[in-house]
Write a protein that holds these residues in place. Structure first.
Motif, PDB file in Angstrom:
ATOM      1  N   UNK A  83       0.942  -1.392  -0.194  1.00 54.99           N
ATOM      2  CA  UNK A  83      -0.274   0.007  -0.473  1.00 54.99           C
ATOM      3  C   UNK A  83       0.860   1.269  -0.124  1.00 54.99           C
ATOM      4  N   UNK A  84       1.963   1.032   0.403  1.00 53.24           N
ATOM      5  CA  UNK A  84       2.931   2.248   0.346  1.00 53.24           C
ATOM      6  C   UNK A  84       3.442   2.629  -0.602  1.00 53.24           C
ATOM      7  N   UNK A  85       3.609   1.200  -1.576  1.00 52.94           N
ATOM      8  CA  UNK A  85       3.826   1.530  -2.945  1.00 52.94           C
ATOM      9  C   UNK A  85       2.903   2.582  -4.036  1.00 52.94           C
ATOM     10  N   UNK A  86       1.817   1.975  -3.420  1.00 51.95           N
ATOM     11  CA  UNK A  86       1.101   2.781  -3.808  1.00 51.95           C
ATOM     12  C   UNK A  86       0.305   3.836  -4.092  1.00 51.95           C
ATOM     13  N   UNK A  87       0.654   4.145  -2.678  1.00 52.51           N
ATOM     14  CA  UNK A  87       0.598   6.029  -2.254  1.00 52.51           C
ATOM     15  C   UNK A  87       1.797   6.708  -2.621  1.00 52.51           C
ATOM     16  N   UNK A  88       2.517   5.614  -2.569  1.00 53.10           N
ATOM     17  CA  UNK A  88       3.958   6.503  -3.310  1.00 53.10           C
ATOM     18  C   UNK A  88       4.538   7.304  -4.610  1.00 53.10           C
ATOM     19  N   UNK A  89       4.077   5.924  -5.451  1.00 54.08           N
ATOM     20  CA  UNK A  89       3.089   5.848  -7.067  1.00 54.08           C
ATOM     21  C   UNK A  89       2.354   7.195  -7.169  1.00 54.08           C
ATOM     22  N   UNK A  90       1.216   7.581  -6.297  1.00 53.07           N
ATOM     23  CA  UNK A  90       0.138   8.614  -6.661  1.00 53.07           C
ATOM     24  C   UNK A  90       1.215   9.930  -6.436  1.00 53.07           C
ATOM     25  N   UNK A  91       1.938   9.994  -6.124  1.00 55.37           N
ATOM     26  CA  UNK A  91       2.258  11.595  -5.055  1.00 55.37           C
ATOM     27  C   UNK A  91       3.411  11.964  -6.170  1.00 55.37           C
ATOM     28  N   UNK A  92       4.276  10.619  -6.154  1.00 56.93           N
ATOM     29  CA  UNK A  92       5.503  10.722  -7.736  1.00 56.93           C
ATOM     30  C   UNK A  92       4.322  11.361  -9.310  1.00 56.93           C
ATOM     31  N   UNK A  93       3.129  10.743  -8.894  1.00 53.03           N
ATOM     32  CA  UNK A  93       2.387  10.932 -10.383  1.00 53.03           C
ATOM     33  C   UNK A  93       1.978  12.791 -10.182  1.00 53.03           C
ATOM     34  N   UNK A  94       1.364  13.288  -8.783  1.00 51.59           N
ATOM     35  CA  UNK A  94       1.336  14.238  -8.174  1.00 51.59           C
ATOM     36  C   UNK A  94       1.488  14.832  -8.358  1.00 51.59           C
ATOM     37  N   UNK A  95       2.832  14.847  -8.255  1.00 51.35           N
ATOM     38  CA  UNK A  95       3.962  16.403  -8.144  1.00 51.35           C
ATOM     39  C   UNK A  95       4.215  16.450 -10.094  1.00 51.35           C
ATOM     40  N   UNK A  96       3.819  15.882 -11.138  1.00 50.32           N
ATOM     41  CA  UNK A  96       4.425  15.695 -12.494  1.00 50.32           C
ATOM     42  C   UNK A  96       4.178  17.434 -12.512  1.00 50.32           C
ATOM     43  N   UNK A  97       4.644  18.097 -13.104  1.00 52.34           N
ATOM     44  CA  UNK A  97       4.238  18.932 -13.817  1.00 52.34           C
ATOM     45  C   UNK A  97       2.584  19.395 -14.428  1.00 52.34           C
ATOM     46  N   UNK A  98       2.372  18.694 -14.800  1.00 56.01           N
ATOM     47  CA  UNK A  98       0.986  18.471 -15.809  1.00 56.01           C
ATOM     48  C   UNK A  98       0.371  17.912 -14.801  1.00 56.01           C
ATOM     49  N   UNK A  99       0.151  17.987 -13.375  1.00 58.14           N
ATOM     50  CA  UNK A  99      -0.517  17.922 -12.081  1.00 58.14           C
ATOM     51  C   UNK A  99      -0.332  18.606 -11.570  1.00 58.14           C
ATOM     52  N   UNK A 100       0.150  18.371 -10.525  1.00 57.82           N
ATOM     53  CA  UNK A 100      -0.061  19.577  -9.538  1.00 57.82           C
ATOM     54  C   UNK A 100       1.565  20.351  -9.347  1.00 57.82           C
ATOM     55  N   UNK A 101       2.872  20.098  -9.788  1.00 53.41           N
ATOM     56  CA  UNK A 101       3.654  20.603 -10.665  1.00 53.41           C
ATOM     57  C   UNK A 101       4.964  21.001  -9.032  1.00 53.41           C
ATOM     58  N   UNK A 102       4.656  19.694  -8.625  1.00 51.43           N
ATOM     59  CA  UNK A 102       5.187  20.301  -7.131  1.00 51.43           C
ATOM     60  C   UNK A 102       7.089  20.278  -7.498  1.00 51.43           C
ATOM     61  N   UNK A 103       7.670  21.041  -6.474  1.00 47.03           N
ATOM     62  CA  UNK A 103       9.146  20.423  -5.937  1.00 47.03           C
ATOM     63  C   UNK A 103       9.635  20.389  -5.095  1.00 47.03           C
TER      64      UNK A 103
END
Length: 304
Positions: A83-103
């Motif tokens: 479940x932590x793997x899946x959670x971390x995958x979601x964070x990686x993708x959420x942070x992308x410029x196409x989504x939340x664009x977080x540094x």
């Protein structure tokens, strides 16, 4: 049973979280092994996304819901790591410029900043698929029906009718007027469904009754909403140095949140009410559910 303060003579939630995080980190390190081949870069990015920081709240919920049913420790650890793997995958993708664009994430550069966007996307894909690889492996549970149930429940919680769908709604919600019902649904899907799975996983592993399984998922849904309200409060008034990620992003993006609709004080009151309601669902488990009650208190009072 209302949200209770942790007794001084018992292990604090901070120590309990730290102990479970150490165990889960060891399991993640074991499962996501470094390699020397051409794919080494994506494995390195997967390890970076999972091993750098994080309170491991979802794994804690897996481990302590499983403990209610005396589940074998190795089974619970593997489910917690998945479940932590899946959670971390979601964070990686959420942070992308196409989504939340977080540094910044967990006080460190986000995966696409540390590596590059393509590697970050692949690292997220790798973590998502590895989560199901782990859950479907015989080492997670000898009963194939239990493994199938775990995979199905996580797929539903993490898919288009759960976390992925919630993220889509969240992206579409920028600069739109949402009422409290719409925000509640959005956050239940985006955040709450994976938190609910984390508690449900213990019940699945422990062959729990329908009533017990329902009690844990009901607890988790209330906890998930409280978690998101506190997250909105931290975004509105938190310190980036303490939270480990940028603050004020929701307001800057024009997103409707629990705080923007309820205001700071009503949001705080609602989070506490949800915490009390969450703990009421644990009454059937007696004192064996105390570590989950401690988590409720931690979520309500967290600063990061």
């Amino acid at each position: 049973m209302s949200v209770e303060k942790m007794p001084a003579d018992k292990m604090s939630i901070e120590k309990a979280l730290n102990d479970s995080a150490i165990s889960v980190n060891r399991k993640l390190d074991e499962l996501i092994k470094p390699v020397s081949g051409a794919e080494a870069r994506v494995i390195e990015a997967m390890r970076y996304a999972t091993m750098v920081g994080g309170k491991r709240i979802r794994p804690y919920l897996v481990l302590n819901s499983a403990a209610i049913f005396d589940v074998h420790g190795e089974y619970a650890l593997r489910a917690a790591a998945a479940v932590e793997m899946l959670h971390c995958y979601s964070l990686v993708h959420d942070d992308l410029p196409a989504m939340d664009d977080s540094d910044l994430r967990r006080g460190q550069p986000t995966a696409h900043k540390k590596f590059d966007e393509a590697t970050a996307i692949l690292a997220g894909d790798g973590l998502l698929t590895m989560a199901f690889e782990v859950l479907s492996h015989r080492d997670t549970h000898p009963d194939g029906e239990v493994r199938a149930d775990l995979c199905h429940a996580l797929a539903v919680a993490g898919g288009a009718n759960g976390m992925v769908g919630g993220q889509m709604i969240d992206l579409l919600a920028e600069n739109q007027e949402l009422d409290i019902g719409a925000i509640t649904r959005l956050q239940r899907m985006k955040t709450g469904d994976i938190i609910a799975f984390s508690c449900e996983a213990g019940a699945i592993l422990g062959h729990a009754s329908r009533e017990q399984r329902h009690a844990l998922t009901a607890y988790a849904h209330k906890l998930g909403l409280a978690f998101q309200i506190v997250d909105d409060l931290l975004d509105a008034e938190g310190d980036a140095a303490e939270t480990g990620k940028p603050t004020g992003a929701d307001a800057a993006a024009g997103k409707a949140t629990f705080v923007s609709i309820l205001g700071l004080e009503r949001a705080r009151t609602q989070a506490r009410l949800l915490g009390d309601q969450a703990n009421e669902h644990l009454d059937i488990f007696g004192r064996k559910a105390d570590p989950l009650r401690w988590m409720t208190e931690f979520v309500i009072n967290r600063k990061s």
